[in-house]
Design an enzyme around this catalytic site. Sequence first.
Site, PDB file in Angstrom:
ATOM      1  N   HIS A 151      29.059  53.887  27.967  1.00 27.61           N
ATOM      2  CA  HIS A 151      29.518  52.544  28.322  1.00 27.61           C
ATOM      3  C   HIS A 151      29.572  52.394  29.834  1.00 27.61           C
ATOM      4  O   HIS A 151      29.819  53.355  30.559  1.00 27.61           O
ATOM      5  CB  HIS A 151      30.903  52.279  27.726  1.00 27.61           C
ATOM      6  CG  HIS A 151      30.849  52.026  26.255  1.00 27.61           C
ATOM      7  ND1 HIS A 151      30.165  50.978  25.721  1.00 27.61           N
ATOM      8  CD2 HIS A 151      31.372  52.699  25.213  1.00 27.61           C
ATOM      9  CE1 HIS A 151      30.295  50.998  24.398  1.00 27.61           C
ATOM     10  NE2 HIS A 151      31.010  52.039  24.069  1.00 27.61           N
ATOM     11  N   LYS A 588      41.544  42.983  23.314  1.00 26.34           N
ATOM     12  CA  LYS A 588      41.092  41.688  23.820  1.00 26.34           C
ATOM     13  C   LYS A 588      41.515  40.557  22.889  1.00 26.34           C
ATOM     14  O   LYS A 588      41.838  39.450  23.326  1.00 26.34           O
ATOM     15  CB  LYS A 588      39.563  41.713  23.981  1.00 26.34           C
ATOM     16  CG  LYS A 588      38.967  40.438  24.549  1.00 26.34           C
ATOM     17  CD  LYS A 588      37.550  40.659  25.029  1.00 26.34           C
ATOM     18  CE  LYS A 588      36.609  40.901  23.868  1.00 26.34           C
ATOM     19  NZ  LYS A 588      36.230  39.648  23.187  1.00 26.34           N
TER      20      LYS A 588
END
Length: 926
Positions: A151, A588
Amino acid sequence: MIDVELRPPWTMDVPTSGSAALRADIARLSTLLAQSLHRQEGPELVALVDRVRALTTQVPSSTGDADELKAVLAGIDLQTGIRLVRAFSAYFRLADVAQQVHHVEALAVRRLHDRSGLEQTMERIAAEGVSQERLQAVVRGLEMRPVFTAHPTEAARHSMLTKLHQVAQLLSEGPSGPRQRGAQRLRNDRYLAEVIDLMWQTDELRQGRPEPGDEATSVVYYLDEQFRHVVPELVHDLARALARMGVELPAGARPVHFGTWVGGDRDGNPNVTPEITLRVLQLQHEHAIDNMLGMVESLHRDLSSSTRVVDTSPALARSLAEDEKLLPEVYERSQRLNAEEPYRNKCAYMRQRLLNTRERLRRHGEHQPGRDYRDGAGLLADLTVMAESLDQNRGQLVAGGPVDRAIRATAAFGLHLATMDVREHADRHHAVLASVYDRFGELPVPYADLAGPDREALLFRELASRRPLMGATTVLDDPSSTTMATFAAIRTAFESYGDDVIESYIVSMTRGADDVLAPVILAREAGLVDIHSGVARIGFVPLFETVAELRQAGTIVHKLLSDPGYRRLVALRGDIQEVMLGYSDSNKDAGITTSQWEIHRAQRSLRDTAQLHGVVLRLSHGRGGTVSRGGGPTHEAILAQPFGTLEGRIKVTEQGEVIAEKYGLPDVARDNLERALAAVLEATVLHTESRVALDVLDRWDATMDVVSSAAHVAYRSLVEQPGLMEYFLTATPVEELGALNIGSRPARRPGGAGGLSDLRAIPWVFGWNQSRQIIPGWFGLGSGLAEAVRQGRADTLADMYFEWHFFRTFVSNIEMTLAKTDMDIAAHYVESLVDPALHPLFAVVRDEFELTCAQVLRLTGEERLLDRSPDLQDAIAVRKPYLDPICYLQAALLRRLRSSPEPESLLRRALLLTVNGIAAGLRNTG
């Protein structure tokens, strides 16, 4: 010649806590860095750095100093600004290296005077009276698997990491002080200065965006280090510790081994193609075979036992006779050189088989039994026959020493280095099935229009049937054909490398049982699954990523396991059902408090479901580097799992800069892996029941529900505010991150409308960190704790903090994030970059920050954040004078960039260097 006596006026701050040797080494590196800047750029830069640092240090007490600092930074030209940012960033990196080196030294001292983490865990297990039978059963399936991912959170280039590793090696040669004096000290300083000069002349920014192959090369570098310096000794020590308790660690056991997503993570990354998957697997095998060749050659050098002195086992004699027939060319050479040294002869055969294996894989040839290795099992068998012969013929120490370590390394790494996971979004599988079923015309409505229960019923029936859905003439559109090509690539990988190379197929955004069944059906079409013939070459892993899915996790897995066809599939996979829990998207979606609590509750539900169906639950934790994405000490996180959750197996993703931080130095890697392994063992053996009475746990759960609910309301009220996305995009450099070239994966999911739901969790976290708001790491907890106090639960909260491992670890991680948050810097970003109409959003952020700090301090009883962790407190404080100027400069550059219709490349470079520098200063940024 280097003038090591040069002393420019710049002397960097050093920690006031910690060892004197650490303070001396940071001062030493600071001086050498200042000298380098003086040589490379001249005294003006050194003077500017000193002035900016001094103004930053005084900012909290002087508005005038703050204005002067902003004026200085706003007035410098781009080239000078670039040099300033690079200077401060270099300090962060050098200070981090010094701290890591001294951490290693502290570990060495601790091992001399104290028992290791494994030994302490064994003592606790023994004290609890755990039977040998129970411990042996756990050990057989013990598995701590870090999974390296690519990532985009590692902002440092590999070239820079290599030089920092050189600095660490040079510092390790001797501390500052009486043990390193005179000519030796001068020589060491010269070498350090050479590396620091090269660091300064190395560009921190990549010229182009890395491809998955580049990311694989980086990950393989760390895997090679674990093979050479860490894992064999660690597992060898575990085997010895278990043996003292009368428990055997089998030769083929893999208590520590590694996974990787690099080359297999297709979710939203069009750059990961089926061809890339096979290319990365080839790269891993090249490195693994090279590592094994070095290991075998070392054994060949050491195992000089002669039949004139000592006998060998009949099994080894038979093995050598068979080798002679299969590899006659090696026999002739070996007999001439080592006629009476059977172990060296055996190593010669093993070496040739490894060379033949490498050549076969390069030309994609057929496996030749006896002449090459199909996979690591053949090499393991050869090593085992040698170990048994030694053990039976007065070679117990050698069998239990270098040969055992070779066996442990082979079991852990095989010929593939790490087990790849393949991941794809659930929608991609349904798209393939839709094109097939709609062509049949046998459904009452288009496949995509089927309700969830109807689709599940259809796919359960399909799994039980024997008919093929696709044939040789089936034509799929491009996205669907690529999805099917991934399954074909998995089958090709198995044919070339063996079934160990890929184990799990992860389904992103699993919302129902049909999302798992869809790839099972596609795998059947590719010849990877046939429950009627007893074939199940891969396992299927639901990934639950949002709060809604986490709450349904147990129900979804129960529905799958209740179906005879799917239950048969799991049985064929050793009765192991893997489930992955996503920390990023749930954060999130709902904020950190609700995310962490719902993940904890999901684990309980999954535990109960697995026990009901008689399967082993293997949890895979999709953690990142930041606290908001599940980061923090791995061993603490493992011990904080719900009771009965771990059954000796766990997978944990390691992402971004965390890989370099935790695995860059062998002793640090050893300590991290040992702690995690000990935690898995302890949690499995000793935490099978609740540590407190169930009525107490119920009260804690109820209180945590209150905290989570109020925190969720606070978080959602923020992210649902009109203008929040505009506020985020303007108050942070997230839109500019794409040019940093820090990962192959796009920042947004394709095909979205551009809102929060489309933005990946990693840039969401990374952006907030850059502006020092770090909202995903703490926002909402203050409101949650305050509501629990308002309801009269203050005493319960105190009990939870001091007695509940989960809650204490959660609060401690958030406390660290709060300490890194800086509302004054954040305010500067907002005032400089954000539309004044959106400034009230920052007032909400500041109020919640102050509330959260107050509530955490009330809970911990501290006067200041991290009072119980003075070293961490000081490490954060000492970075501030160098981190804050980069933030001020970044805000100025963002303002300039956004107002320029055609921004010059130098301006963009300066901005990206600030992004890189802030990431280095904050650490744990992704």
